[in-house]
Write an enzyme that holds these catalytic residues in place. Structure first.
Site, PDB file in Angstrom:
ATOM      1  N   ARG A  33      37.107  51.748  40.189  1.00 25.08           N
ATOM      2  CA  ARG A  33      37.473  50.472  40.862  1.00 25.08           C
ATOM      3  C   ARG A  33      38.512  49.689  40.231  1.00 25.08           C
ATOM      4  O   ARG A  33      39.063  50.171  38.974  1.00 25.08           O
ATOM      5  CB  ARG A  33      36.040  49.692  41.196  1.00 25.08           C
ATOM      6  CG  ARG A  33      35.035  49.950  40.003  1.00 25.08           C
ATOM      7  CD  ARG A  33      35.589  49.242  38.829  1.00 25.08           C
ATOM      8  NE  ARG A  33      35.915  48.089  38.676  1.00 25.08           N
ATOM      9  CZ  ARG A  33      36.645  47.352  37.773  1.00 25.08           C
ATOM     10  NH1 ARG A  33      37.081  48.087  36.637  1.00 25.08           N
ATOM     11  NH2 ARG A  33      37.309  46.166  37.795  1.00 25.08           N
ATOM     12  N   ALA A  35      41.902  46.932  41.455  1.00 23.62           N
ATOM     13  CA  ALA A  35      43.201  47.250  42.561  1.00 23.62           C
ATOM     14  C   ALA A  35      43.729  48.247  42.232  1.00 23.62           C
ATOM     15  O   ALA A  35      44.245  49.355  42.981  1.00 23.62           O
ATOM     16  CB  ALA A  35      43.142  45.874  42.885  1.00 23.62           C
ATOM     17  N   ARG A  76      37.972  51.339  51.058  1.00 24.64           N
ATOM     18  CA  ARG A  76      37.649  49.900  50.896  1.00 24.64           C
ATOM     19  C   ARG A  76      38.775  49.123  51.240  1.00 24.64           C
ATOM     20  O   ARG A  76      39.970  49.224  51.530  1.00 24.64           O
ATOM     21  CB  ARG A  76      37.617  49.855  49.270  1.00 24.64           C
ATOM     22  CG  ARG A  76      36.511  50.515  48.555  1.00 24.64           C
ATOM     23  CD  ARG A  76      36.320  49.948  47.152  1.00 24.64           C
ATOM     24  NE  ARG A  76      35.774  48.763  47.148  1.00 24.64           N
ATOM     25  CZ  ARG A  76      35.562  47.967  45.992  1.00 24.64           C
ATOM     26  NH1 ARG A  76      36.181  48.416  44.853  1.00 24.64           N
ATOM     27  NH2 ARG A  76      35.060  46.601  46.040  1.00 24.64           N
ATOM     28  N   GLN A 183      30.480  44.373  36.308  1.00 24.29           N
ATOM     29  CA  GLN A 183      31.903  44.775  35.867  1.00 24.29           C
ATOM     30  C   GLN A 183      32.358  44.083  34.491  1.00 24.29           C
ATOM     31  O   GLN A 183      32.949  44.794  33.518  1.00 24.29           O
ATOM     32  CB  GLN A 183      33.196  44.617  36.832  1.00 24.29           C
ATOM     33  CG  GLN A 183      32.897  45.410  38.184  1.00 24.29           C
ATOM     34  CD  GLN A 183      32.670  45.000  39.018  1.00 24.29           C
ATOM     35  OE1 GLN A 183      31.803  43.711  38.780  1.00 24.29           O
ATOM     36  NE2 GLN A 183      32.654  45.241  40.517  1.00 24.29           N
ATOM     37  N   ASP A 224      43.082  41.210  43.748  1.00 21.98           N
ATOM     38  CA  ASP A 224      42.951  42.634  44.804  1.00 21.98           C
ATOM     39  C   ASP A 224      43.843  42.444  45.846  1.00 21.98           C
ATOM     40  O   ASP A 224      44.468  43.348  46.592  1.00 21.98           O
ATOM     41  CB  ASP A 224      41.547  42.343  45.399  1.00 21.98           C
ATOM     42  CG  ASP A 224      40.403  42.827  44.157  1.00 21.98           C
ATOM     43  OD1 ASP A 224      39.989  42.216  43.508  1.00 21.98           O
ATOM     44  OD2 ASP A 224      40.357  44.307  44.030  1.00 21.98           O
TER      45      ASP A 224
END
Lengths: 326, 326
Positions: A33, A35, A76, A183, A224
């Site tokens: 994960r 971006a 995603r 995260q 992102d």
């Protein structure tokens, strides 16, 4: 080879992907994960699709690669780096209709490697630029993980922190744990530990209190997707931090490569926001934290309006408002 | 008998306390929590101390009760209801030096029961007053648990919600999960489920985003201590919500009984803020969420300045700024 980020910090498990479908699954399930890291992984996914294809003709190979391009694009919705990387791979595939299929395969792999190397270089450059914004003895607050794990290496927001740390400027990094997927505590704290960067973990809800005590000199996060006007989608909670930063007169910076900018959309209102399963909020790991039937709203991202962003750090330098990306 | 709140929502386990030390332990370990509930529990702890004492003389009984008063006062520092309830019990104990010890024991138990009954009555009254602030079809955001579990019954902030719901005014309650101890997801969501109050659970970091979407009409929270000028200590994260509410033009209400007001201190700067073990942030249940060695800052409360509080709802009515409690 991907480091399975879902298992950090408890276990360091590498995951070998032989097929593009495995890469898509890794992206969808958050094994990889961040971006820029999603973009790089997707590019290698396309290269794998070309490798796993048994096509002998360009037409057949294009057809197999198209399936992968489509499948990877559906993993995603919010991070634009995914679509940017897939567009680069598509251009390479489209660009050589007369080449032998082996050469197309090789060029796709070379393009994925270029995307990876450019990402690391962009991160280093962002770090250089961003470090100039960091005062001496800085107390820096960051959210989520925009570090080496979220990129091909080094990091965007955490790259700025890392570069400032290399210059001896970092007194402390406040690491917001970043519910629901953690995260911050799982990944950013882990990276800080490995790099020897002084840090302190907080529940996200403590950020306002830490700012009120005057213990935050700047906030820096990744992104992102950034709209043409500078509105920025990033991990859920970023917007609240930007509001808090403004309230306390603390500068709020975004660090992201140009591949995160989506000039095709005018404002953040057009950025699709991924909603994830409510189970992420009702449970942590195997531990139930809410009644089973409780309804949940679980957006993975929010949009911070450009008006709350002091500057955007890219590999080409620092942009300040009004932002007009094209 | 205490419902062990640490085990909710997974298990409903009652805990019988025969000795004041067990009550102190229950308060310290959060088996019972919530400012008013802590006060009520502590009062019964003192009554238990009198019951478990084998003293035959007033002097000996006082001495045993004093030990309990001291031990209970050391359990948690922030919620003033604890000290308020202990002061009431002390006055009862002090007030009858000529009474037979059995009568002192009985009067202490009666006082604890009075504190419990007054708390429920105060909550009901707060609900009446508070419901008048709630518009029709209201979307209400709350934090932590200021419900029946946090009080002797009904609730403060959630009492306002409950009273408004009884009047058909509540469209939705946004329940912030309230890291690190998850009182929102574990307790408030559980109470909403039981009462049939429409609700939706969110990670705390999503509150700003929900407000930005225009989906919050008011915020209401409880309080652990209110200074003479209206500055309010409450669960960590309350301050951030108050800043966000101000930014979005959303009214921010505090609901608390008068026993939560501490007129002996002028401002919130004097309220002691409990810091709890970092393990609460590094783990959820048995699940590790951060590297073991990561340093943590884990304040249990923050202070919301009176300037961000639209009104304070008490059992005696609604107070508006400037607050001058005496």
């Amino acid at each position: 080879m991907l480091l399975d980020q879902r298992q950090l910090p408890v276990r360091e498990v590498e995951r070998a992907c032989q097929r593009w479908e495995e890469v898509a699954d890794a992206i969808r399930t958050l094994a990889v994960r961040g971006a820029p890291a999603i973009g790089v992984a997707a590019a290698f996914g396309v290269a794998l699709a070309a490798r796993q294809s048994r096509a002998a003709t360009y037409e057949d190979l294009r057809s197999d690669v198209d399936v992968a391009l489509k499948g990877l694009a559906e993993t995603r919705p919010t991070a634009v780096n995914l679509f940017w990387a897939l567009a680069r791979m598509r251009r390479v595939a489209l660009g050589q209709p007369d080449a032998p299929v082996e050469r197309v395969r090789a060029r796709l792999l070379a393009e994925a490697r270029a995307i990876l190397e450019e990402d690391v270089a962009a991160n280093r450059s962002m770090g250089e630029h961003g470090a100039s914004l960091v005062p001496d003895r800085a107390r820096i607050l960051t959210h989520c993980n925009a570090g080496a794990l979220a990129t091909a290496g080094y990091g965007t927001a955490l790259g700025v922190v890392r570069a400032a740390h290399e210059r001896g400027k970092v007194a402390l990094v406040w690491v917001g744990e970043t519910r629901p997927v953690m995260q911050g505590s799982r990944l950013t704290a882990w990276e800080c530990m490995r790099e020897g960067i002084p840090h302190r973990l907080i529940a996200d809800v403590a950020a306002g209190s830490v700012m009120a005590r005057g213990e935050v000199d700047l906030v820096v996060t990744g992104a992102d997707r950034i709209a043409a006007n500078g509105d920025t989608a990033n991990k859920i909670g970023t917007y609240s931090l930007a509001v808090l930063a403004r309230h306390h007169g603390v500068p709020f910076y975004v660090a992201a490569p140009l591949s995160t900018i989506d000039p095709s959309i005018a404002t953040g209102a057009e950025i699709p926001i991924e909603e994830r399963d409510g189970g992420e909020v009702r449970r942590v790991g195997g531990q139930q934290t809410a009644p089973d039937g409780s309804p949940v709203y679980n957006p993975a991202f929010d949009v911070t309006p450009a008006s709350l962003i002091t500057a955007i750090v890219t590999e080409r330098g620092i942009f300040r408002p009004p932002y007009r990306f094209s």
